[in-house]
Design a protein around this motif. Structure first.
Motif, PDB file in Angstrom:
ATOM      1  N   ILE A 142      -9.362   4.359  -2.403  1.00 42.64           N
ATOM      2  CA  ILE A 142      -8.718   4.612  -1.109  1.00 42.64           C
ATOM      3  C   ILE A 142      -9.332   3.731  -0.024  1.00 42.64           C
ATOM      4  CG2 ILE A 142      -8.182   6.380   0.595  1.00 42.64           C
ATOM      5  CD1 ILE A 142      -6.908   6.838  -2.105  1.00 42.64           C
ATOM      6  N   ALA A 143     -10.667   3.667  -0.005  1.00 42.58           N
ATOM      7  CA  ALA A 143     -11.335   2.903   1.052  1.00 42.58           C
ATOM      8  C   ALA A 143     -10.869   1.451   1.037  1.00 42.58           C
ATOM      9  CB  ALA A 143     -12.853   2.968   0.866  1.00 42.58           C
ATOM     10  N   THR A 144     -10.850   0.854  -0.176  1.00 42.87           N
ATOM     11  CA  THR A 144     -10.499  -0.560  -0.228  1.00 42.87           C
ATOM     12  C   THR A 144      -8.992  -0.766  -0.077  1.00 42.87           C
ATOM     13  OG1 THR A 144     -10.472  -0.494  -2.646  1.00 42.87           O
ATOM     14  CG2 THR A 144     -12.502  -1.187  -1.601  1.00 42.87           C
ATOM     15  N   LEU A 145      -8.222   0.252  -0.423  1.00 46.39           N
ATOM     16  CA  LEU A 145      -6.773   0.171  -0.157  1.00 46.39           C
ATOM     17  C   LEU A 145      -6.556   0.105   1.352  1.00 46.39           C
ATOM     18  CD1 LEU A 145      -3.939   0.288  -1.455  1.00 46.39           C
ATOM     19  CD2 LEU A 145      -3.991   2.753  -1.095  1.00 46.39           C
ATOM     20  N   GLY A 146      -7.323   0.916   2.081  1.00 45.64           N
ATOM     21  CA  GLY A 146      -7.236   0.900   3.539  1.00 45.64           C
ATOM     22  C   GLY A 146      -7.585  -0.466   4.093  1.00 45.64           C
ATOM     23  N   THR A 147      -8.731  -1.028   3.662  1.00 44.62           N
ATOM     24  CA  THR A 147      -9.110  -2.337   4.196  1.00 44.62           C
ATOM     25  C   THR A 147      -8.112  -3.406   3.765  1.00 44.62           C
ATOM     26  OG1 THR A 147     -10.772  -2.227   2.477  1.00 44.62           O
ATOM     27  CG2 THR A 147     -11.560  -2.201   4.724  1.00 44.62           C
ATOM     28  N   LEU A 148      -7.490  -3.204   2.592  1.00 47.31           N
ATOM     29  CA  LEU A 148      -6.448  -4.148   2.168  1.00 47.31           C
ATOM     30  C   LEU A 148      -5.387  -4.268   3.263  1.00 47.31           C
ATOM     31  CD1 LEU A 148      -4.637  -4.131  -1.283  1.00 47.31           C
ATOM     32  CD2 LEU A 148      -3.315  -4.201   0.783  1.00 47.31           C
ATOM     33  N   TYR A 149      -4.891  -3.130   3.720  1.00 42.44           N
ATOM     34  CA  TYR A 149      -3.838  -3.155   4.746  1.00 42.44           C
ATOM     35  C   TYR A 149      -4.370  -3.695   6.064  1.00 42.44           C
ATOM     36  CZ  TYR A 149      -0.594  -0.599   1.797  1.00 42.44           C
ATOM     37  OH  TYR A 149       0.249  -0.253   0.800  1.00 42.44           O
ATOM     38  N   VAL A 150      -5.548  -3.201   6.463  1.00 46.05           N
ATOM     39  CA  VAL A 150      -6.089  -3.618   7.750  1.00 46.05           C
ATOM     40  C   VAL A 150      -6.289  -5.131   7.794  1.00 46.05           C
ATOM     41  CG1 VAL A 150      -8.072  -3.470   9.295  1.00 46.05           C
ATOM     42  CG2 VAL A 150      -7.188  -1.401   8.187  1.00 46.05           C
TER      43      VAL A 150
END
Ligand code: ATP
Ligand code: MG
Lengths: 353, 512
Positions: A142-150
């Protein structure tokens, strides 16, 4: 069925040979793929094509090395593709505009400074990932999915979604050498390949000969047990995500230099190729197992396959299907070989006494 | 009285990569009786039981039930034949409740779809009553201590109504009172005609409970007879070929200065109350301090506070008179504290790493200059410890999970000793290790103490406590309820202190 093992014991020599072959299977797969395209695709073996292909492989291999560390330590990093895009944009911006302080003049950088700044950006994004995962307890996926979008969004914001063209640099600022990262070569090998060799050797050394590497495996194998043994788990996680960010930043630099332009959508789905290469090379998704050498071979298999298919004129839709099938087949073979290997070892053992 | 034979192994051979765990064994399992199995670590006891339980398949040979060859291809095959097993290592789902664990894969359902949780809870309560433990069916298993988890494992096997019940070291984390209860249950089962296999390294237990004894040595059966006339001496001779059961030799040495001191250590329990309730103790160099208590007394939690596992624990600790400021495990290890944890599978070892990598995990610094690890020196040290602790291994590069339970324990001990600690905390250090190795571990403890190490060890084994401790502390309900010098300690005193704060009948014992 109560069976007595009556299978005639194979000769010790042939059993050993079989074991060796099984262990080197990814490598053999690479040779087979290579040989196939050498016959099937015209010009496949030309020097020019080799150079182009190795440049393609290198991009994925960088990301796959970082990814291997992350997966060994029990995590996953989905953000690398976006970091490539964002870092490319940062590099493009620095080459074109420098940093504008709003005082009517701006700071310009030379190539080395640009590279360092971009690398720091990549490392910092990795640190943000690690912070989310360790301090705020967000699951790595989840954390890296978030940074992916950001990161992807930030890359778009840089230029309103447009491309930064003509990154030729300016000799006055010493940034005209920026193009050499992607285009230059030393002793006949492209610079990006040299960089890959250096990074791969360092990574392999870290994994095998430093406490840091050992701790990575321990954390991935049993985080609780590692912590009770005195391993600083959070520190290890910070390292692997920052390292992965660094690898992604390097790719961002190389891509924008190769194209002499940076586009905010660069790097889309790169993370999936990186994961595929790591898995092909024998890295276990559940952590604790994996090798840099295997990952490199895995990256080559994927790279040779996609370039070879292009050269044969296979449609890109079919390319995607074939790539997926190869990944699945590789993992199936891997499982089968582990069983087979155990059986061969057992037979050798049973025959030995 | 004779007992009919319910299951036989004929010519059983089992080969693992690098080892022959069983070499043509013939084993008879008698019904309505307790068949005990002894042997050194790695002798093949667990392997033989795994074969019967369908977890592993024989390489050669066959299994007969009531005279007919049977194929046990998996645990469900075995379950169909009425075979139940409690494994040596815990197999629990920490994220599920006690009731869910007990009925895993055998859920009580309405119409095969809807799980009847109420019925499962009720059945679990019944089992807990039978085992005289007051564990709530809705507690998460992850919140239980190892000993309590062992009780749940036993309950799980009882719930199957097995005709043959295998108990592989079920009592390694249980103290005397809990063992008593288990023995009563076993006696009940025996009366119902259940055939029981019982494995333990506590030889006195075997003599009390066993009807038949089988001794394994290096994968071969070296003795099988009825229990009549068997004593500890006989077992030890059959097991290791000599009659020495040489527990800690008294090496009397003067104690040094105080090396460790804990003040008002507290640890709140997740559900309210205190797991460790203002515990203070001090330890001198060269002293061995034994900590005794019933299950849930807070002994392990206290050790965990000392090593720094619980960041929210209260209290102050001193090593060599210096207050420990660091709260992290690695900091505490560097200040000279080492812990041998109770749960070796989840806390002590990284299963997929090799024996070598596990042993050196806490002390890599010793082989490192700058960044560079000296793998040669590492191997040398590991080889040395393997020899000192008599760990039975084929190669130090094998995964640690391929070792027998007792040998895994020795790897954990080796790991702690390698950090060259000043204070060694040992939580059930002899859990699952054979009598020869136990003697070796105890000799090592004595020797280390003589060299000036302070040792705190938690044990549920009364004999061990009496033989080894220089001083004894008894805990109950998180508090220290008794402290004795070795000269003054008697079993009665210790047991009385351990029951303080508990209601007279163990059934009413407050839930952990
Ligand atoms: N999965 C495995 N792979 C390889 N070797 C194994 C495996 N499991 C067990 N062994 C080996 O088989 C031998 C017998 O092991 P087993 O677990 O049966 O011993 P045990 O008598 O139960 O010992 P303990 O008292 O320590 O529990 C040991 O040498 C062990 O290393
Ligand atoms: Mg065992």
């Amino acid at each position: 069925m109560t069976h007595a093992a009556t299978t005639p014991a194979p000769q010790a020599g042939s059993a050993n040979l079989l074991l060796v072959l099984l262990k080197a299977r990814t490598f053999i797969a690479l040779i087979l793929v290579f040989a196939f395209f050498a016959f099937a695709a015209p010009n496949f073996l030309s020097t020019a094509n080799m150079v182009i292909m190795s440049k393609h492989v290198a991009l994925n291999a960088f990301l796959a090395i970082g990814m291997t560390f992350v997966i060994i330590s029990g995590g996953i990093d989905l953000s690398v593709g976006s970091i490539v895009g964002l870092c490319g944009m940062v590099a493009g911006w620095l080459v074109l505009y420098g940093i504008d302080l709003g005082l009517g003049w701006s700071i310009q950088f030379n190539t080395v400074e640009i590279c360092l700044i971009v690398m720091v950006v990549g490392v910092l994004i990795g640190a943000v990932n690690a912070f989310l995962i360790t301090k705020l307890n967000v699951a790595p996926f989840i954390a890296t999915l978030g940074t992916l979008y950001v990161c992807r969004g930030a890359a778009m914001l840089f230029s309103d979604g447009r491309t930064f063209p003509n990154l030729n640099g300016n000799p006055e600022y010493g940034s005209d050498t920026f193009r050499l990262i992607g285009a230059g070569d030393v002793l006949g090998l492209p610079i990006s390949i040299w960089m890959l060799i250096v990074v791969a050797l360092i990574a392999a050394y870290i994994a095998r000969r430093t406490p840091l590497g050992r701790y990575m495996y321990a954390v991935g194998g049993n985080e609780r047990g590692a912590a009770l043994s005195g391993v600083k788990v959070n520190r290890i996680k910070f390292f692997v995500y920052m390292f992965s960010g660094l690898c992604a930043a390097l790719v961002g630099l190389i891509v924008s230099s190769q194209l002499v332009a940076s586009h905010p959508a660069t790097g889309q789905a790169f993370e999936l190729n990186a994961i595929a290469a790591a898995v092909l090379g024998g890295t276990s998704m559940s952590g604790g197992r994996g090798r840099i050498g295997g990952t490199i071979v895995g990256a080559f298999v994927i790279g040779v396959l996609s370039d070879g298919l292009v050269m044969m004129g296979v449609s890109s839709f079919w390319q995607t299907v074939i790539k997926g099938l190869v990944i699945i087949a590789a993992v199936v073979v891997d499982q089968a070989q582990q069983k087979l290997q155990a059986r061969v070892a057992l037979q050798a053992e049973a025959a030995g006494k | 009285m004779t007992h009919e034979i319910g299951l036989q192994i004929r010519g059983g051979t089992k080969v693992y990569p690098g080892t022959r765990a069983l070499k043509g064994v013939d084993f008879d399992l008698r019904m309505g009786a307790v068949n005990v199995l002894v042997g050194e670590n790695g002798a093949g006891k667990s392997t033989m039981m795994k074969v019967i339980a369908g977890v592993e398949q024989l390489t050669e040979g066959q299994i007969l039930m009531d005279g007919q060859p049977v194929h046990l291809g998996g645990t469900d095959d075995a379950r169909r034949h009425g075979i139940g097993i409690v494994f040596q290592e815990l197999n629990m789902f920490p994220n599920m409740t006690v009731a869910e664990n007990i009925f895993i894969n055998r859920e009580i359902t309405r119409g095969r779809i809807d799980i009847d949780t109420a019925a499962q809870r009720e059945a679990t309560r019944g089992l807990m009553r039978r085992l005289e433990h007051d564990i709530d069916p809705d507690t998460l298993v992850g919140d239980l201590r190892v000993g309590q988890q062992q009780i749940i494992e036993i309950a799980k096997s009882l719930a199957q109504d097995a005709r043959i019940l295998i108990l592989d070291e079920p009592t390694s984390a249980l103290s005397a009172a809990e063992v008593e209860i288990l023995f009563r249950v076993i006696a009940d089962l025996k009366k119902q005609g259940v055939g029981i296999v019982y494995i333990s390294h506590r030889l006195e237990e075997l003599i009390r409970i066993g009807d038949y004894i089988t001794v394994l040595r290096d994968g071969a059966i070296t003795g099988a007879r009825s229990m009549e006339g068997v004593d500890v001496g006989w077992i030890v001779r059959a097991m290791i070929g000599e009659a020495s059961k040489d527990f800690a030799k008294e090496i009397d040495h003067p104690y040094g200065a105080e090396v460790f001191h804990a003040e008002d250590v507290t640890l709140p329990r997740p559900g309210g109350g205190m797991a460790v309730d203002h515990v203070s103790m001090s330890l001198r160099a060269g002293e061995i301090l034994g900590v005794y208590g019933l299950m849930g007394a807070g002994r392990s939690e206290f050790l965990e506070c000392v090593i720094g596992r619980h960041p929210h624990a209260g209290g102050r600790m001193f090593v060599d008179g210096k207050l420990l400021k660091t709260r992290t495990v690695s900091g505490r290890i560097r200040s000279g504290i080492a812990l041998i944890p109770e749960d070796r599978k989840n806390d002590g070892l990284v299963q997929i790493l090799s024996i070598r990598e596990n042993m050196t995990l806490s002390s890599l610094g010793a082989f490192t200059t700058g960044f560079h690890m000296n793998l040669g020196a590492e191997r040398g040290t590991v080889r040395d410890f393997v020899k000192r602790l008599t760990v039975k291994i084929a190669s130090m590069e094998n995964p640690v999970s391929s070792l027998s339970g007792g040998n895994q324990q020795k790897v954990v001990i080796g790991k702690a000793l390698m950090t060259k600690p000043k204070v060694l905390l040992m939580d059930e250090p002899s859990r699952g290790i054979d009598i020869g190795a136990k003697a070796e571990v105890f000799r090592t403890m004595r020797k280390l103490a003589a060299e000036g190490l302070g040792i705190v060890f938690v044990t549920s084994d009364m004999e061990e406590l009496m033989a080894l401790s220089d001083r004894i502390i008894v805990m109950s309900n998180g508090r220290v309820t008794g402290e004795f010098d070795r000269k003054d300690a008697t079993e009665t005193l210790v047991i009385a202190a351990s029951a303080k704060g508990h209601a007279p009948t163990p059934v009413k014992e407050p839930a952990a």
